[in-house]
Scaffold this active site. Sequence first.
Site: not given
Length: 414
Positions: A68, A71, A146, A251, A346, A372
């Site tokens: 995957c 991660c 997950c 978020q 933001d 971000c």
Amino acid sequence: MTETVTISRMGGQADGIAETPAGPVFAPLTLPGETVRGEVRDGRMEGAQILTASSERIAPVSPHYGDCGGCSLQHWAAGPYLDWKREQVRHALAREGIETEIEATVAVPPGTRRRLALHARRGEDGRVVLGFKARKSWRLVEVSACPVADPRLVAAFPALARVAAAFLEHPKSAPTLHVTATLTGLDVDVTGVERRSGGLSGDARMRAIEGAAAAGLARLSLAGETLMMERQPKVAFGPAIVPLPPGGFLQAVPEAEAAMVARAVEAVRGARKIADLFCGAGTFTFPLATVAPVLAADGSAPGIAALKAGIGSGPGMKAITAEARDLFRRPLAPYDLRGCDAVVLDPPRAGALEQTRQLPGTKAAGVVGVSCNPVTFARDARVLIDAGFRLERVTPVDQFLWSAHVELVGVFKR
């Protein structure tokens, strides 16, 4: 060519990097100090064999780790992993010649991500498969668990696969289910459905609606068009309860949101009027309104409509004025921001360069930048610093656990 190399550092995309006479070799899923062996092609070593493991290596917790693409750093101990994220912020600022206090990275626990983008495909056996993309590939990795996701999302995977079946009507459709856990249940917005042939048929829409009802979804929408709504999806922003628009931004992790909001609110205490720019549906607007009246603006008309619907839904808030406006093409000028002595921004990953350029001409004594993307944050920060602001501190936030992604909150004063 098979090579044995030693990893010296971590790259910005979370690959281990070995320096060799032929140039750097990027090796995914490795750590600094490790000796690894594998086939090197075009400067990359995929599937590296770990000959000498780092003392910071830990056992991954996901059964899909390594395949995957979600991660990429699950094998790294928490301490050095969080320190590395802090260093990514430092490097981004240093490229713009900026030095400031960088606080420790705010960590979030596993099992807290309230929204996921699940890709749906039909397998060779005809079964509908839900999952994430493999690393650097279009190949779909089916997921049954997950560890970063809210358990409510994981529990819904089988039902969501049945809902997804209706959106695979056309062979060119590649639907993605954007699933969000809200106060009133799961909200699902589907994108990637082929439209040139006429889009989803009436029969497929009915099957999708029936599947959503059977799954107990609060709402099902197709690229922002509501197909079925049993309950209005709602979220809490400070003291307010806000109706989330279909496909609306939220978020990803409540704990990360709370950490960013708390720092923004603390930074503007004492302000007489606050501008909240790129406000969305009011993530920061409503908490800021507990301090002072707020002028809120965002390019999303549905987001602004949701924000307006939340006004008056909770106690203890000052007046809120909200406007739908493209802040990239039509940034708020100093005249528009008159009376505002604090500004919160933001923006999306592209940053807020044009809007930031307007702020030195205002009376704002403080600016809070939420980002971000440390690179565009640093670029915009340079504009404010050159105009006389000082960047007092930056707080990295690990909203996307075990990924290379890092968010931050920066506080400017003048």
